[in-house]
Scaffold this motif. Structure first.
Motif, PDB file in Angstrom:
ATOM      1  N   GLY A 188    -111.438-141.028 -94.811  1.00  0.00           N
ATOM      2  CA  GLY A 188    -110.832-139.781 -94.363  1.00  0.00           C
ATOM      3  C   GLY A 188    -109.385-139.706 -94.804  1.00  0.00           C
ATOM      4  O   GLY A 188    -108.659-140.711 -94.768  1.00  0.00           O
ATOM      5  N   LEU A 189    -108.944-138.528 -95.221  1.00  0.00           N
ATOM      6  CA  LEU A 189    -107.577-138.373 -95.715  1.00  0.00           C
ATOM      7  C   LEU A 189    -106.552-138.562 -94.598  1.00  0.00           C
ATOM      8  O   LEU A 189    -105.519-139.197 -94.797  1.00  0.00           O
ATOM      9  CB  LEU A 189    -107.404-136.999 -96.374  1.00  0.00           C
ATOM     10  CG  LEU A 189    -106.029-136.705 -96.961  1.00  0.00           C
ATOM     11  CD1 LEU A 189    -105.614-137.767 -97.978  1.00  0.00           C
ATOM     12  CD2 LEU A 189    -106.006-135.320 -97.593  1.00  0.00           C
ATOM     13  N   LEU A 190    -106.829-138.028 -93.419  1.00  0.00           N
ATOM     14  CA  LEU A 190    -105.880-138.190 -92.324  1.00  0.00           C
ATOM     15  C   LEU A 190    -105.715-139.661 -91.954  1.00  0.00           C
ATOM     16  O   LEU A 190    -104.593-140.136 -91.754  1.00  0.00           O
ATOM     17  CB  LEU A 190    -106.329-137.383 -91.103  1.00  0.00           C
ATOM     18  CG  LEU A 190    -105.349-137.376 -89.921  1.00  0.00           C
ATOM     19  CD1 LEU A 190    -103.993-136.791 -90.317  1.00  0.00           C
ATOM     20  CD2 LEU A 190    -105.938-136.617 -88.738  1.00  0.00           C
ATOM     21  N   ASN A 191    -106.821-140.402 -91.906  1.00  0.00           N
ATOM     22  CA  ASN A 191    -106.731-141.835 -91.610  1.00  0.00           C
ATOM     23  C   ASN A 191    -105.929-142.571 -92.677  1.00  0.00           C
ATOM     24  O   ASN A 191    -105.111-143.441 -92.370  1.00  0.00           O
ATOM     25  CB  ASN A 191    -108.132-142.445 -91.487  1.00  0.00           C
ATOM     26  CG  ASN A 191    -108.824-142.043 -90.203  1.00  0.00           C
ATOM     27  OD1 ASN A 191    -108.175-141.701 -89.219  1.00  0.00           O
ATOM     28  ND2 ASN A 191    -110.143-142.080 -90.206  1.00  0.00           N
ATOM     29  N   ARG A 192    -106.168-142.222 -93.949  1.00  0.00           N
ATOM     30  CA  ARG A 192    -105.425-142.880 -95.030  1.00  0.00           C
ATOM     31  C   ARG A 192    -103.937-142.563 -94.932  1.00  0.00           C
ATOM     32  O   ARG A 192    -103.079-143.443 -95.121  1.00  0.00           O
ATOM     33  CB  ARG A 192    -105.976-142.461 -96.393  1.00  0.00           C
ATOM     34  CG  ARG A 192    -105.312-143.210 -97.546  1.00  0.00           C
ATOM     35  CD  ARG A 192    -105.906-142.866 -98.889  1.00  0.00           C
ATOM     36  NE  ARG A 192    -105.365-141.615 -99.400  1.00  0.00           N
ATOM     37  CZ  ARG A 192    -105.643-141.119-100.609  1.00  0.00           C
ATOM     38  NH1 ARG A 192    -106.480-141.773-101.398  1.00  0.00           N
ATOM     39  NH2 ARG A 192    -105.122-140.001-101.022  1.00  0.00           N
ATOM     40  N   TYR A 193    -103.619-141.322 -94.645  1.00  0.00           N
ATOM     41  CA  TYR A 193    -102.214-140.901 -94.518  1.00  0.00           C
ATOM     42  C   TYR A 193    -101.528-141.645 -93.383  1.00  0.00           C
ATOM     43  O   TYR A 193    -100.415-142.163 -93.543  1.00  0.00           O
ATOM     44  CB  TYR A 193    -102.155-139.386 -94.299  1.00  0.00           C
ATOM     45  CG  TYR A 193    -100.787-138.850 -93.964  1.00  0.00           C
ATOM     46  CD1 TYR A 193     -99.744-138.925 -94.880  1.00  0.00           C
ATOM     47  CD2 TYR A 193    -100.534-138.257 -92.726  1.00  0.00           C
ATOM     48  CE1 TYR A 193     -98.480-138.421 -94.558  1.00  0.00           C
ATOM     49  CE2 TYR A 193     -99.276-137.752 -92.410  1.00  0.00           C
ATOM     50  CZ  TYR A 193     -98.265-137.845 -93.334  1.00  0.00           C
ATOM     51  OH  TYR A 193     -97.035-137.349 -93.019  1.00  0.00           O
ATOM     52  N   LYS A 194    -102.200-141.741 -92.249  1.00  0.00           N
ATOM     53  CA  LYS A 194    -101.613-142.438 -91.103  1.00  0.00           C
ATOM     54  C   LYS A 194    -101.458-143.942 -91.380  1.00  0.00           C
ATOM     55  O   LYS A 194    -100.443-144.544 -91.013  1.00  0.00           O
ATOM     56  CB  LYS A 194    -102.481-142.238 -89.864  1.00  0.00           C
ATOM     57  CG  LYS A 194    -102.387-140.855 -89.275  1.00  0.00           C
ATOM     58  CD  LYS A 194    -103.248-140.775 -88.023  1.00  0.00           C
ATOM     59  CE  LYS A 194    -103.021-139.467 -87.289  1.00  0.00           C
ATOM     60  NZ  LYS A 194    -103.801-139.392 -86.042  1.00  0.00           N
ATOM     61  N   ALA A 195    -102.431-144.542 -92.054  1.00  0.00           N
ATOM     62  CA  ALA A 195    -102.342-145.951 -92.384  1.00  0.00           C
ATOM     63  C   ALA A 195    -101.180-146.220 -93.330  1.00  0.00           C
ATOM     64  O   ALA A 195    -100.477-147.228 -93.212  1.00  0.00           O
ATOM     65  CB  ALA A 195    -103.659-146.426 -93.000  1.00  0.00           C
ATOM     66  N   ALA A 196    -100.949-145.317 -94.282  1.00  0.00           N
ATOM     67  CA  ALA A 196     -99.854-145.490 -95.242  1.00  0.00           C
ATOM     68  C   ALA A 196     -98.496-145.378 -94.550  1.00  0.00           C
ATOM     69  O   ALA A 196     -97.517-146.010 -94.974  1.00  0.00           O
ATOM     70  CB  ALA A 196     -99.956-144.448 -96.344  1.00  0.00           C
ATOM     71  N   ARG A 197     -98.423-144.593 -93.499  1.00  0.00           N
ATOM     72  CA  ARG A 197     -97.153-144.400 -92.782  1.00  0.00           C
ATOM     73  C   ARG A 197     -96.894-145.518 -91.782  1.00  0.00           C
ATOM     74  O   ARG A 197     -95.749-145.737 -91.376  1.00  0.00           O
ATOM     75  CB  ARG A 197     -97.163-143.077 -92.037  1.00  0.00           C
ATOM     76  CG  ARG A 197     -97.206-141.864 -92.962  1.00  0.00           C
ATOM     77  CD  ARG A 197     -97.235-140.586 -92.144  1.00  0.00           C
ATOM     78  NE  ARG A 197     -95.981-140.401 -91.427  1.00  0.00           N
ATOM     79  CZ  ARG A 197     -95.860-139.867 -90.219  1.00  0.00           C
ATOM     80  NH1 ARG A 197     -96.940-139.494 -89.564  1.00  0.00           N
ATOM     81  NH2 ARG A 197     -94.696-139.738 -89.641  1.00  0.00           N
ATOM     82  N   ALA A 198     -97.952-146.224 -91.358  1.00  0.00           N
ATOM     83  CA  ALA A 198     -97.801-147.251 -90.305  1.00  0.00           C
ATOM     84  C   ALA A 198     -97.042-148.462 -90.818  1.00  0.00           C
ATOM     85  O   ALA A 198     -97.099-148.810 -91.979  1.00  0.00           O
ATOM     86  CB  ALA A 198     -99.182-147.666 -89.818  1.00  0.00           C
TER      87      ALA A 198
END
Length: 198
Positions: A188-198
C-alpha cells in the motif's frame, strides 16, 4: 453506483469524501482566497467560452454523474473537519489498461503540512484495491515545485515530459508525467509513505 463509489477515506486528520452541493459556500470562499495561488496551474479552455459560468450546484451534479458512470471520483479534502482542497481521480479506464489520473489542489494556508501526500496515497490505494486498477498517473507542470514535492515524497516514477500537454493560462503547457503501478506498492502506498517517514 460505480465500483468504489461513494467512498470516505480517512487517515488521522485527513479525510477524503464526496464533494457535495452543500460545500458551495466553503468551496467558493476557499477558491476565492486562493485564486493567486492556484491560477498558474488551473486548466483553461482553448475554445472561447461564452455565456454564464456554471453554478457550483451544476459543477457538483456533473461530477456526481461522472462518478456514477465510473469515470471520475470527485473528493473533497477535509483536514481536522475543515474543507481545504479537492482531489479528483479522473480518466478511469478498465479493460487492458486499468488506469486513472489524479489531479489535486490544496489551500495555501495548509500547504506543506503533509496533507496532500496523505490524500494522494489514500486515493491511490483506493484505486488499486477498491477499483482494482493497475496504474495511477499524475501530470504536473515542471514549474510547480509544491506539487512536484508530493510525488517525490510518495515515490512516483518520473516518466518524462509531455510537451504541450494541457491548456493553462491561454497556452499549451508542458507537464511532467509521474506514475505508479500496483506491483510497486504491494504493502500500500500510504503504508510505504509512513514507513519512509518513520
Amino acid at each position: 453506483m460505480a465500483l468504489g463509489w461513494p467512498a470516505v477515506l480517512v487517515d488521522g486528520p485527513v479525510r477524503l469524501r464526496p464533494l457535495r452541493r452543500r460545500d458551495a459556500d466553503a468551496w467558493l470562499a476557499l477558491r476565492a482566497r486562493n485564486s493567486g495561488w492556484l491560477e498558474p496551474w488551473d486548466a483553461t479552455s482553448p475554445v472561447p467560452v461564452t455565456g454564464p459560468r456554471p453554478t457550483f450546484g451544476a459543477f457538483v451534479r456533473t461530477l456526481a454523474a461522472q462518478a456514477r458512470a465510473g469515470a471520475t471520483l470527485p473528493f473533497a479534502i477535509d483536514h481536522e473537519g475543515e474543507l481545504v482542497g479537492q482531489l479528483t481521480v479522473s480518466s478511469i479506464t478498465y479493460g487492458s489498461l486499468r488506469s486513472a489520473s489524479i489531479g489535486y489542489w490544496v489551500s495555501e494556508h495548509v500547504a506543506g503540512r503533509g496533507i496532500m501526500p496523505v490524500a494522494v496515497a489514500l486515493a491511490t490505494d483506493h484505486c488499486f484495491v477498491a477499483l482494482e486498477l493497475h496504474r495511477v498517473e499524475i501530470n504536473i507542470r515542471p514549474e510547480n515545485r509544491p506539487s512536484l514535492r508530493v510525488v517525490e515524497k510518495l515515490g512516483f516514477r518520473d516518466e518524462g515530459v509531455r510537451e504541450r500537454f494541457l491548456h493553462i493560462q491561454d497556452d499549451w503547457r508542458d507537464h511532467r508525467s509521474f506514475a505508479l503501478t500496483a506491483e510497486e506498492v504491494p504493502e500500500g502506498l500510504l503504508n510505504r509513505y509512513k514507513a519512509a517517514r518513520a
